[in-house]
Design a protein around this motif. Structure first.
Motif, short mmCIF file in Angstrom:
data_model
loop_
_atom_site.label_atom_id
_atom_site.label_comp_id
_atom_site.label_asym_id
_atom_site.label_seq_id
_atom_site.Cartn_x
_atom_site.Cartn_y
_atom_site.Cartn_z
N GLU A 40 40.66 -18.87 97.06
CA GLU A 40 41.19 -18.15 95.89
C GLU A 40 40.11 -17.86 94.87
O GLU A 40 40.04 -16.77 94.32
CB GLU A 40 42.32 -18.95 95.25
N LEU A 43 37.67 -15.13 96.27
CA LEU A 43 38.32 -13.81 96.32
C LEU A 43 38.65 -13.29 94.93
O LEU A 43 38.58 -12.09 94.68
CB LEU A 43 39.56 -13.85 97.22
N ASN A 47 37.22 -9.81 93.64
CA ASN A 47 38.09 -8.75 93.13
C ASN A 47 37.76 -8.38 91.69
O ASN A 47 37.77 -7.20 91.34
CB ASN A 47 39.57 -9.16 93.27
N CYS A 78 37.81 -12.40 103.79
CA CYS A 78 38.54 -11.13 103.73
C CYS A 78 39.34 -10.90 105.02
O CYS A 78 40.49 -10.47 104.97
CB CYS A 78 37.59 -9.96 103.50
N THR A 81 42.32 -13.37 104.96
CA THR A 81 43.28 -13.16 103.86
C THR A 81 43.88 -11.76 103.87
O THR A 81 45.08 -11.60 103.70
CB THR A 81 42.59 -13.41 102.50
N TYR A 82 43.04 -10.74 104.05
CA TYR A 82 43.49 -9.36 103.94
C TYR A 82 43.62 -8.64 105.29
O TYR A 82 44.17 -7.55 105.36
CB TYR A 82 42.54 -8.56 103.04
N TYR A 89 37.55 -3.67 103.02
CA TYR A 89 38.29 -4.05 101.82
C TYR A 89 37.68 -3.40 100.58
O TYR A 89 38.38 -2.84 99.75
CB TYR A 89 38.32 -5.58 101.67
N LYS A 93 39.49 -0.73 98.09
CA LYS A 93 39.60 -0.94 96.64
C LYS A 93 39.01 0.25 95.88
O LYS A 93 39.58 0.68 94.88
CB LYS A 93 38.91 -2.24 96.22
N HIS A 96 41.42 3.15 96.19
CA HIS A 96 42.55 2.98 95.29
C HIS A 96 42.22 3.54 93.90
O HIS A 96 43.03 4.25 93.30
CB HIS A 96 42.92 1.49 95.21
#
Length: 148
Positions: A40, A43, A47, A78, A81-82, A89, A93, A96
């Motif tokens: 956590e 990441l 992020n 990654c 988790t993703y 990833y 991002k 996005h």
């Protein structure tokens, strides 16, 4: 760096790699809090760095250096988790944020390309089409037609 500093940095990297391998998701029901907090934390840092810097930098190496983690470790986190590689990833991002600009800002596509520091518009257009299977213009038209 001195020989000692290089040794300490290498040792710290080995400890991080070992901790990731020990708490690998392949071990059944491994919900060790240290594993979760490590994942956590890394990441979250990744992020946060993306949000702050993706406009200017889309290099995985940049983010690894910025948060102080080995590429292989970040990639493994990654993937687990993703479900995608760290590079994919990062691209998603960035995409996005590009889509958000295309949807909400009246900048031209060339201006958006410049805003995200693509070396030229053709690189931006290839990047966008590779990830969306449509051109930026088609995406904008689709959004406009959907909202009307």
């Amino acid at each position: 760096l001195t020989q000692f500093e290089l040794g300490v940095e290498g040792t710290l990297q080995q400890i991080l790699l070992l901790s990731v391998s020990i708490f690998d998701s392949n071990i059944p029901n491994c919900n060790h809090p240290k594993s979760d907090s490590f994942t956590e934390k890394i990441l979250r840092l990744f992020n946060e760095s993306i949000v702050e810097n993706v406009k200017n930098n889309r290099s995985v190496k940049y983010y690894c250096d910025k948060i102080g983690i080995d590429y292989g470790v970040l990639n493994k986190l990654c993937l687990s988790t993703y479900g995608v590689s760290v590079k994919n990833y990062l691209d998603l991002k960035c995409l996005h944020q590009i889509k958000y600009k295309l949807e909400t800002v009246t900048l031209s596509i060339k201006e958006i390309s410049n805003y995200f520091n693509f070396s030229d518009i053709s690189n931006f257009l290839r990047f966008f089409k590779r990830l969306t299977k449509m051109t930026a213009t088609q995406y904008r038209e689709q959004i406009f037609n959907t909202s009307n």
